[in-house]
Design an enzyme around this catalytic site. Structure first.
Site, PDB file in Angstrom:
ATOM      1  N   HIS A 157      30.849  49.555  52.995  1.00 47.86           N
ATOM      2  CA  HIS A 157      31.882  48.609  53.440  1.00 47.86           C
ATOM      3  C   HIS A 157      31.336  47.637  54.491  1.00 47.86           C
ATOM      4  O   HIS A 157      32.079  46.818  55.013  1.00 47.86           O
ATOM      5  CB  HIS A 157      33.082  49.354  54.030  1.00 47.86           C
ATOM      6  N   TYR A 241      38.997  42.013  42.025  1.00 50.74           N
ATOM      7  CA  TYR A 241      39.829  43.113  41.502  1.00 50.74           C
ATOM      8  C   TYR A 241      40.839  42.557  40.495  1.00 50.74           C
ATOM      9  O   TYR A 241      41.059  43.138  39.431  1.00 50.74           O
ATOM     10  CB  TYR A 241      40.550  43.762  42.691  1.00 50.74           C
TER      11      TYR A 241
END
Ligand code: A3P
Length: 344
Positions: A157, A241
């Site tokens: 991340h 996404y």
């Protein structure tokens, strides 16, 4: 004297009041802000970041990089399956996803008072088996990543700016971005769901903290924009996404080409089925360690909704307006377009 990371970032500690104000009181070593961007992480992050700065990447590694809750686990399972399990017959697929696809940014999150500052047992067990003689203080998941056979499917991340400057020249990186409104509601639920965080904040308060770069993993925009700026590098594939939800076969085709996995249409269809939300949810949580268990009063699970636009069920009209303004301001002058993320 303030500490400086190998990346050049300067470490500033959040005061107890600041930590309390954002609802995170459960980290043994508090919370730090890394300047100039102001990345907000648990206090152990600097140690691990300096190790990552010197990390030995391998030419056949694939590194999946995201701002949290952007579809990381979905991408991990997709790429792990494409590389290691295209015929869906690899027994290693039984292992928890987060153990077979190491998260090099996870060690900092183990600095929880609930965990006694240690990795949960499933990580400890694998560490004892695979990393004899290694020091867990140097990072259990970092050592597990070292021990993982090639080709490794790694997750992180951390933004590019905290990684080694030449990371893209050394490994292939797949970056996934998601509508920040859906990310925000997913991340709020994530912190509420896992006992280890003892997270005390309310939804709207939390959304404001995201916009003000005051909460863990923020700031959001520099993370996404830096990756977007590198999207033409031949070793970076930048995906959304939302595009994956709209047409997974198209995006799997792009991944297949980028990684050079050469899978047939039939194999890609297998991958799509195996990594659908319902299939992943039915196989269970990406880690099954009890300390990652849910708060008793919380019905939310890791595989929560897996949809686009769930923010509409959570944002008040005022919050929508504020968030839209924040999105517009941050996209002004940028060729990154998230017009679909806005309310209208
Ligand atoms: P929601 O909380 O909106 O449901 P990450 O892996 O980066 O933590 O992201 C988690 C988010 O991705 C969660 O979103 C989760 O439900 C969703 N997700 C996980 N697997 C998915 C899949 N196979 N298809 C679509 N969404 C998925």
């Amino acid at each position: 004297m303030s500490k400086q990371l190998l990346s050049g970032h300067v470490v500033e500690e959040l005061t107890k009041e600041e930590q309390k104000a954002i609802g995170f009181n459960n980290f043994v070593h508090g919370i730090v802000r890394l300047k100039p961007e102001g990345w907000v992480y648990p206090g152990t992050a600097p140690t691990f970041l300096d190790r990552i700065y010197n990390m030995e990447f391998r030419p056949d590694d694939v590194l999946i990089t995201t701002f949290p809750k952007s579809g990381t686990s979905w991408m991990q399972e997709i790429i792990w399956t494409m590389v290691h399990n295209p015929k869906l017959d690899n027994p290693k697929a039984q292992e928890s996803l987060w153990l077979r696809s190491p998260d090099i940014s996870l060690d900092m999150m183990f600095d929880s008072k609930t965990l006694g500052g240690k990795a949960p047992e499933s990580y400890q067990k694998k560490f004892r088996e695979q990393c004899p003689g290694k020091n867990e203080k140097e990072g259990v998941t970092l050592h597990l990543a070292d021990a993982e056979p090639s080709p490794r499917i790694l997750k992180s991340h951390y933004p590019f700016t905290l990684m080694p400057k030449d990371v893209l020249d050394r490994v292939k990186v797949v970056y996934v971005a998601r509508n920040p409104k859906d990310m925000a509601i997913s991340l709020f639920n994530n912190f509420k769901m896992f006992k280890v965080f003892e997270f005390e904040s309310e939804k709207e308060e939390y959304f404001k903290d995201i916009m003000n770069n005051k909460t863990l993993y923020c700031p959001y925009w520099p993370h996404v924009k830096e990756a977007w700026g590198k999207r033409h590098h031949p070793n970076l594939l930048f995906l959304f996404y939302e595009d994956m939800k709209a047409d997974i076969m198209k995006e799997l085709g792009r991944i297949n080409e980028f990684l050079g996995t050469g899978l047939s249409q039939e194999s890609l269809e297998n991958v799509a089925r195996h990594t659908s939300f319902s299939a992943m949810k039915s196989r269970g949580e990406p880690i099954t360690d009890p300390v990652f268990d849910k708060k008793d009063d919380n019905e939310v699970r890791f595989f929560r909704k897996g949809t686009t636009g769930d923010w509409k069920n959570h944002f008040s009209p005022e919050m929508q307006k504020e968030f839209d303004q924040w999105i517009k301001e941050n996209l002004a002058g940028s060729d990154l377009s998230l017009s679909w993320a806005l309310a209208e």
